[in-house]
Design a protein around this motif. Sequence first.
Motif, PDB file in Angstrom:
ATOM      1  N   PHE A   1     -15.252  -1.150  -0.356  1.00 10.44           N
ATOM      2  CA  PHE A   1     -14.273  -0.935  -1.491  1.00 10.44           C
ATOM      3  C   PHE A   1     -14.608  -1.278  -2.700  1.00 10.44           C
ATOM      4  O   PHE A   1     -15.292  -2.246  -2.939  1.00 10.44           O
ATOM      5  CB  PHE A   1     -13.118  -1.621  -1.168  1.00 10.44           C
ATOM      6  CG  PHE A   1     -12.762  -1.915   0.272  1.00 10.44           C
ATOM      7  CD1 PHE A   1     -12.298  -1.163   1.292  1.00 10.44           C
ATOM      8  CD2 PHE A   1     -13.206  -3.219   0.948  1.00 10.44           C
ATOM      9  CE1 PHE A   1     -12.146  -1.544   2.470  1.00 10.44           C
ATOM     10  CE2 PHE A   1     -13.030  -3.565   2.066  1.00 10.44           C
ATOM     11  CZ  PHE A   1     -12.501  -2.484   2.994  1.00 10.44           C
TER      12      PHE A   1
ATOM     13  N   ILE B   1     -13.425  -2.391  -5.299  1.00  9.39           N
ATOM     14  CA  ILE B   1     -12.482  -3.125  -5.805  1.00  9.39           C
ATOM     15  C   ILE B   1     -12.825  -4.152  -6.150  1.00  9.39           C
ATOM     16  O   ILE B   1     -13.292  -5.152  -5.389  1.00  9.39           O
ATOM     17  CB  ILE B   1     -11.084  -3.268  -4.855  1.00  9.39           C
ATOM     18  CG1 ILE B   1     -10.643  -2.025  -4.335  1.00  9.39           C
ATOM     19  CG2 ILE B   1     -10.168  -4.172  -5.509  1.00  9.39           C
ATOM     20  CD1 ILE B   1      -9.552  -2.273  -3.332  1.00  9.39           C
TER      21      ILE B   1
ATOM     22  N   TYR C   1      -4.082  -4.451  -0.826  1.00  4.85           N
ATOM     23  CA  TYR C   1      -5.340  -4.150  -0.116  1.00  4.85           C
ATOM     24  C   TYR C   1      -6.238  -5.412   0.194  1.00  4.85           C
ATOM     25  O   TYR C   1      -6.672  -5.803   1.070  1.00  4.85           O
ATOM     26  CB  TYR C   1      -6.324  -3.301  -0.667  1.00  4.85           C
ATOM     27  CG  TYR C   1      -5.856  -1.675  -1.017  1.00  4.85           C
ATOM     28  CD1 TYR C   1      -5.991  -0.612   0.210  1.00  4.85           C
ATOM     29  CD2 TYR C   1      -4.758  -1.420  -1.860  1.00  4.85           C
ATOM     30  CE1 TYR C   1      -5.516   0.560   0.158  1.00  4.85           C
ATOM     31  CE2 TYR C   1      -4.416  -0.115  -2.136  1.00  4.85           C
ATOM     32  CZ  TYR C   1      -4.668   0.813  -1.190  1.00  4.85           C
ATOM     33  OH  TYR C   1      -4.156   2.154  -1.354  1.00  4.85           O
ATOM     34  N   LEU C   2      -6.094  -6.333  -0.923  1.00  5.40           N
ATOM     35  CA  LEU C   2      -6.860  -7.725  -0.843  1.00  5.40           C
ATOM     36  C   LEU C   2      -6.295  -8.476   0.064  1.00  5.40           C
ATOM     37  O   LEU C   2      -7.108  -9.121   0.958  1.00  5.40           O
ATOM     38  CB  LEU C   2      -6.908  -8.049  -2.448  1.00  5.40           C
ATOM     39  CG  LEU C   2      -7.813  -7.465  -3.303  1.00  5.40           C
ATOM     40  CD1 LEU C   2      -7.585  -8.107  -4.742  1.00  5.40           C
ATOM     41  CD2 LEU C   2      -9.113  -7.754  -2.878  1.00  5.40           C
TER      42      LEU C   2
ATOM     43  N   ILE D   1      -7.862 -11.716  -8.475  1.00  7.56           N
ATOM     44  CA  ILE D   1      -7.338 -10.321  -9.113  1.00  7.56           C
ATOM     45  C   ILE D   1      -6.438 -10.418 -10.182  1.00  7.56           C
ATOM     46  O   ILE D   1      -6.365  -9.679 -11.151  1.00  7.56           O
ATOM     47  CB  ILE D   1      -6.773  -9.280  -7.785  1.00  7.56           C
ATOM     48  CG1 ILE D   1      -6.937  -7.865  -8.350  1.00  7.56           C
ATOM     49  CG2 ILE D   1      -5.153  -9.790  -7.434  1.00  7.56           C
ATOM     50  CD1 ILE D   1      -7.963  -7.190  -8.284  1.00  7.56           C
TER      51      ILE D   1
ATOM     52  N   GLN E   1      -4.051   6.798 -10.786  1.00  8.88           N
ATOM     53  CA  GLN E   1      -5.438   6.213 -10.418  1.00  8.88           C
ATOM     54  C   GLN E   1      -6.044   5.562 -11.492  1.00  8.88           C
ATOM     55  O   GLN E   1      -5.947   5.752 -12.807  1.00  8.88           O
ATOM     56  CB  GLN E   1      -6.270   7.796  -9.941  1.00  8.88           C
ATOM     57  CG  GLN E   1      -5.874   7.914  -8.545  1.00  8.88           C
ATOM     58  CD  GLN E   1      -6.970   8.850  -8.052  1.00  8.88           C
ATOM     59  OE1 GLN E   1      -7.461  10.009  -8.799  1.00  8.88           O
ATOM     60  NE2 GLN E   1      -7.442   8.990  -6.631  1.00  8.88           N
TER      61      GLN E   1
ATOM     62  N   ILE F   1       0.668  -1.314  -0.025  1.00 14.30           N
ATOM     63  CA  ILE F   1      -0.014  -0.108   0.130  1.00 14.30           C
ATOM     64  C   ILE F   1       1.061   1.205  -0.091  1.00 14.30           C
ATOM     65  O   ILE F   1       0.603   2.285  -0.635  1.00 14.30           O
ATOM     66  CB  ILE F   1      -0.999  -0.072   1.151  1.00 14.30           C
ATOM     67  CG1 ILE F   1      -1.978  -1.199   0.877  1.00 14.30           C
ATOM     68  CG2 ILE F   1      -1.655   1.236   1.371  1.00 14.30           C
ATOM     69  CD1 ILE F   1      -3.036  -1.297   2.301  1.00 14.30           C
TER      70      ILE F   1
ATOM     71  N   TRP G   1      -2.225  -3.276  -8.394  1.00 14.67           N
ATOM     72  CA  TRP G   1      -1.931  -2.499  -7.318  1.00 14.67           C
ATOM     73  C   TRP G   1      -2.856  -2.863  -6.217  1.00 14.67           C
ATOM     74  O   TRP G   1      -2.591  -2.274  -5.089  1.00 14.67           O
ATOM     75  CB  TRP G   1      -1.930  -1.079  -7.870  1.00 14.67           C
ATOM     76  CG  TRP G   1      -0.438  -0.861  -8.586  1.00 14.67           C
ATOM     77  CD1 TRP G   1      -0.303  -0.666  -9.714  1.00 14.67           C
ATOM     78  CD2 TRP G   1       0.591  -0.560  -7.896  1.00 14.67           C
ATOM     79  NE1 TRP G   1       0.795  -0.533 -10.192  1.00 14.67           N
ATOM     80  CE2 TRP G   1       1.600  -0.357  -8.821  1.00 14.67           C
ATOM     81  CE3 TRP G   1       1.006  -0.349  -6.716  1.00 14.67           C
ATOM     82  CZ2 TRP G   1       2.871  -0.231  -8.600  1.00 14.67           C
ATOM     83  CZ3 TRP G   1       2.373  -0.230  -6.434  1.00 14.67           C
ATOM     84  CH2 TRP G   1       3.453   0.017  -7.414  1.00 14.67           C
ATOM     85  N   TYR G   2      -4.081  -3.388  -6.485  1.00 13.81           N
ATOM     86  CA  TYR G   2      -5.099  -3.495  -5.576  1.00 13.81           C
ATOM     87  C   TYR G   2      -4.917  -4.605  -4.644  1.00 13.81           C
ATOM     88  O   TYR G   2      -5.438  -4.940  -3.359  1.00 13.81           O
ATOM     89  CB  TYR G   2      -6.460  -3.764  -6.273  1.00 13.81           C
ATOM     90  CG  TYR G   2      -6.976  -2.971  -7.003  1.00 13.81           C
ATOM     91  CD1 TYR G   2      -7.051  -1.425  -6.360  1.00 13.81           C
ATOM     92  CD2 TYR G   2      -7.583  -3.040  -8.150  1.00 13.81           C
ATOM     93  CE1 TYR G   2      -7.790  -0.337  -6.974  1.00 13.81           C
ATOM     94  CE2 TYR G   2      -8.380  -1.754  -8.788  1.00 13.81           C
ATOM     95  CZ  TYR G   2      -8.293  -0.837  -8.303  1.00 13.81           C
ATOM     96  OH  TYR G   2      -8.913   0.257  -8.693  1.00 13.81           O
TER      97      TYR G   2
ATOM     98  N   LEU H   1      -4.278  -3.364 -12.483  1.00 20.27           N
ATOM     99  CA  LEU H   1      -5.024  -3.907 -11.328  1.00 20.27           C
ATOM    100  C   LEU H   1      -4.223  -4.669 -10.236  1.00 20.27           C
ATOM    101  O   LEU H   1      -4.841  -4.787  -8.982  1.00 20.27           O
ATOM    102  CB  LEU H   1      -5.994  -5.133 -12.136  1.00 20.27           C
ATOM    103  CG  LEU H   1      -7.410  -4.820 -11.845  1.00 20.27           C
ATOM    104  CD1 LEU H   1      -7.744  -3.557 -12.743  1.00 20.27           C
ATOM    105  CD2 LEU H   1      -8.198  -5.958 -12.367  1.00 20.27           C
TER     106      LEU H   1
ATOM    107  N   SER I   1     -17.035   3.666  -7.841  1.00 23.09           N
ATOM    108  CA  SER I   1     -15.517   4.117  -7.686  1.00 23.09           C
ATOM    109  C   SER I   1     -15.266   5.691  -7.515  1.00 23.09           C
ATOM    110  O   SER I   1     -14.390   6.129  -7.023  1.00 23.09           O
ATOM    111  CB  SER I   1     -14.541   3.599  -8.846  1.00 23.09           C
ATOM    112  OG  SER I   1     -14.602   2.316  -8.903  1.00 23.09           O
TER     113      SER I   1
END
Lengths: 136, 168
Positions: free
Chosen positions: B30, B32, B140-141, B122, A111, A31, B136-137, B134, A103
Motif C-alpha cells: 500500500f 500509504i 486501513y492502518l 499517521i 482522492q 473504510i 482517511w488512511y 491523511l 500511488s
Amino acid sequence: MSKAKVNGLKILTKADICLIGLLVVIAVGGIGLGMNRLASSGSGALTAQISVGGTIKQTVPLREGYRQEIQLKNGDHYNVIEIVNGKIHIRQADCPDQLCVRSGWIGIATQQIVCLPNRVVIKIVAAENDLDDIAR
Amino acid sequence: MDIRRMMILSLFVAIASILHIVESWFPLPFPIPGVKLGLANVVSILAIAFYGWREALLVALLRVMIGSLFGGTVLGPSFAMSMGGALISTAVMAYIYQYHRSIFSIVGISIIGAVFHNSAQIIIAALLVVSTGLLWYLPYLILFAVLTGAGTGFTAAYLLLKIPRDCL
C-alpha cells in the motif's frame, strides 16, 4: 510473570477477541465511510490542489484534453507532477520512499497523493457546480 | 544498573535496530505513509515484560535513533513519525502490561501497541503536511495493525515462553 499469562499462544483472552472484533468493526466502518465520501462527492468540474506544507501552491484543472507538467521545487527537493486527460500523478520525485510515485494516477474527487518527505499533498476537489469553468 | 542488565539491554537495542532497518527494506503493497510491519515491537514487548517501562522506552528511543542513522533519515519527517509511534506504543503497552495484564494477553497488548503505533504515525504525518485528509488512511492502518500486531504478539509470547528466565 506466571506461565499462564504468557501462554497467549493457545488462548486469546475474551478481551483480546472483543478488542480484535471492535477494531475490525471500526476499521471497516471507517473504510466504508471513506468509500461513501468518494462515491457521493460533487460532480462539478474537478481541480487538483497541489500544496506544500499546508499552503496551496497551485491549482490545476482536470479535464479531457488538458496536459500539463509541473516541476514542483521545495527547497532542495523536487516532485515532477504530470496531468493528462483529467488524471494526475507524480512521475518522479527525490524522496527516499517513493510512495508518492507508487500511488499512481488519481482522478476522482477526494482522492489524494501524499509525498511525506517533501510535504507535498495533491488533493482532488470537485466544484459545487460548473460556474468555476465559466469564470475561468 | 548492573553489568548483566546493561549487556542484555544493549543486545535488545541491537536486535531492535536491526529489525527496524530490515523492515524498511520491504516494500509494502500500500502506498500509504506510516504503514510498517512493526517487527521491532517484539523487542519492546520483551523489554517491558523482562524489565519495565523505563527500560522499554530507553530501548525504543535508542532503536529509533540508531535505525534512523543507518537508514539516513535522521530528523526527517519519517524520523519524527518513527519516534512518536515507537514511544507512544511502548508507553501504552507498558501501561496495559502493568495494570491490565489479567485482561489482555501478550497478543492483545501487542495489537493495541500496533494500533497506537500506526495511529500516532499517521497523526504526526497529518501534522507535518498540515492536511487532515491523511486521517482517511487511519481505518486501513488500524486493519493492518490488527494483523501485524497479532503476528508480533504471537512471536513475543513464544519468545517469552522459550527464553530461560535465569539468563537475565
